[in-house]
Design an enzyme around this catalytic site. Structure first.
Site, short mmCIF file in Angstrom:
data_model
loop_
_atom_site.label_atom_id
_atom_site.label_comp_id
_atom_site.label_asym_id
_atom_site.label_seq_id
_atom_site.Cartn_x
_atom_site.Cartn_y
_atom_site.Cartn_z
N TYR A 34 -14.34 -73.85 -41.19
CA TYR A 34 -14.27 -73.39 -42.58
C TYR A 34 -15.61 -72.84 -43.08
CZ TYR A 34 -9.78 -75.84 -42.86
OH TYR A 34 -8.48 -76.26 -42.65
N LYS A 74 -10.20 -80.75 -29.20
CA LYS A 74 -9.47 -79.98 -28.18
C LYS A 74 -10.48 -79.63 -27.07
CE LYS A 74 -5.87 -77.82 -28.56
NZ LYS A 74 -4.65 -78.00 -27.75
N ASP A 119 -3.72 -82.01 -30.62
CA ASP A 119 -2.28 -81.69 -30.67
C ASP A 119 -1.45 -82.89 -30.27
OD1 ASP A 119 -3.40 -81.35 -28.16
OD2 ASP A 119 -2.11 -79.68 -27.59
N ASP A 175 -8.07 -81.83 -41.64
CA ASP A 175 -7.31 -81.31 -42.78
C ASP A 175 -5.81 -81.49 -42.50
OD1 ASP A 175 -6.65 -80.01 -45.06
OD2 ASP A 175 -7.48 -78.07 -44.51
N ASP A 207 -3.18 -84.84 -43.74
CA ASP A 207 -1.99 -84.57 -44.56
C ASP A 207 -0.74 -85.09 -43.87
OD1 ASP A 207 -3.37 -83.45 -46.60
OD2 ASP A 207 -2.50 -81.45 -46.45
#
Ligand code: NAD
Length: 367
Positions: free
Chosen positions: A142, A192, A224, A248, A252
């Protein structure tokens, strides 16, 4: 000794309504537990824009840097949707996080037994769930450069860059290991590393930091797979440490295992200040909920639980934080519900202040 200081920034919409309820809880601690705070209040988001033409005035920013902890409600609303990006309400929030350098975002996903039916997962998978996700908040994709959209061979190309220094990974990892030490001494790091160099570095640095925390059981998981495991068997996790982007999404996802947005608190912590307390901001995960603003329907629990996190992580009052959490558990077990928590069998919702009345009564009963 002076009282610990709190800056309250209610913000917009239901932010103002739920923060009024938190002030009642703070007052309860003053009256019944002889715990006093120096509380000041200021504007953020749309409310600050209306008065100052900016979503966060410099004076407010300076105050936030000085206090022991900031409590924020929520920002935003339809009236501000068309504002220039630079003065949108969210910019106030981002400025606070950035200038206070709040690099560790703590997102608990805790399922109160009385609400286990609200989860999209089977009750037995979520009853008793208690996970803490530590998300790196100030770096990663980000923020990385280069970024932008430009032309290449007559075609638009969008670029963002995942970039982490070892220092950034390390300070977040220490926050996560410290958290694991306070809980069940189990930490799972997610990245990852199979396809990203930043993931390889992440795994290496977390493994190096582990040497300072030999009591903690460390595991690594590809993010993942982490997402799959969170919905397959979430109770296998205790503390999870992950980067800004994966955090993020994963936080959630984990949060929704527990039911309503109105139940979810969060904390963002930075480096220790001169008095040893971390820079800190506490806020509910939900937004300003324009659809229910001004109707007395907002659930104040996420914001009250955010104050409980402040007691635990800024003021070393873990027992008093547990007192609040236990009171909320009792109130929910007694069937007290705001509208967002109504199930098929429940028919009557209490108002925002009605929920706080019940919580304060449960706090009284805890003495
Ligand atoms: P939202 O979280 O405000 O609301 C989503 C849904 O959940 C709504 O139906 C709302 O009524 C309900 N809800 C949320 N909190 C609740 C509570 N405490 N009690 C009962 N019901 C609750 O998200 P949104 O509708 O996508 O966004 C509304 C505004 O909030 C936008 O301007 C958005 O940018 C802003 N926002 C701010 C933050 C923040 O301040 N941290 C976070 C998310 C969204």
């Amino acid at each position: 000794m002076s009282n610990p200081s709190l800056l309250i920034l209610p913000g917009d919409g239901i932010g103002q309504e739920v923060m009024a309820e938190v002030r009642r809880v703070i007052d309860w601690f003053g009256a019944k537990r002889d715990m006093h705070f120096d509380v000041s209040e200021d504007l953020v988001g749309g409310a600050a824009y209306d008065k100052h033409g900016t979503p966060l005035h410099d004076d407010t920013m300076a105050k936030a840097q000085e206090v022991d902890a900031v409590l924020l409600g929520a920002v935003g609303g339809p009236a501000y949707d068309d504002l220039d990006f630079s003065v949108k309400p969210e910019r106030g929030l981002l400025r606070l996080r950035k200038e206070m350098d709040l690099f560790a975002n703590l997102r608990p996903a805790q399922c109160f037994d009385a609400l286990a039916d609200f989860s999209s997962l089977k009750k037995e998978l979520v009853a008793g769930l208690d996970i803490m996700i530590v998300r790196e908040l100030t770096s990663g994709v980000y923020f990385g450069e280069p970024r932008g959209i430009h032309m290449e061979d007559n075609m638009r190309v969008g670029i963002n860059t995942q970039r982490y220094t070892e220092a950034e990974i390390e300070r977040g990892a220490r926050a996560a290991f410290d958290m694991a030490m306070k809980r069940s001494k189990k930490l799972c790091s997610m990245e990852k590393a199979n396809v990203m160099e930043s993931g390889i570095l992440w795994r290496d640095v977390v493994t190096e930091v582990h040497a300072d925390y030999p009591e903690v059981e460390l595991s690594h998981m590809y993010a993942d797979n982490g997402a799959m495991q969170l919905v397959r068997a979430p109770k296998q996790f205790d503390v999870i440490y992950t980067d800004n982007l994966f955090g993020d999404i994963l936080s959630d996802c984990a949060a929704m295992l527990t039911g309503s947005l109105g139940m979810l608190p969060s904390a963002s912590l930075g480096a220790p200040m001169a008095n040893g307390r971390p820079k800190a901001m506490y806020e509910p995960v939900h937004g300003s909920a324009p659809d229910i603003t001004g109707q007395g329907k907002a659930n104040p629990i996420a914001c009250i639980l955010s104050f409980a996190m402040a007691l635990r992580y800024s003021f070393d009052q873990g027992d008093e934080a547990t007192r609040i959490e236990t009171a909320i558990e009792k109130v929910l077990a007694d069937g007290v519900r705001t509208g967002d928590l109504l199930g098929d069998e429940d028919t009557v919702a209490v108002s925002t202040s009605g929920m706080t009345d019940a919580i304060l009564a449960a706090l009284d009963a805890s003495l």
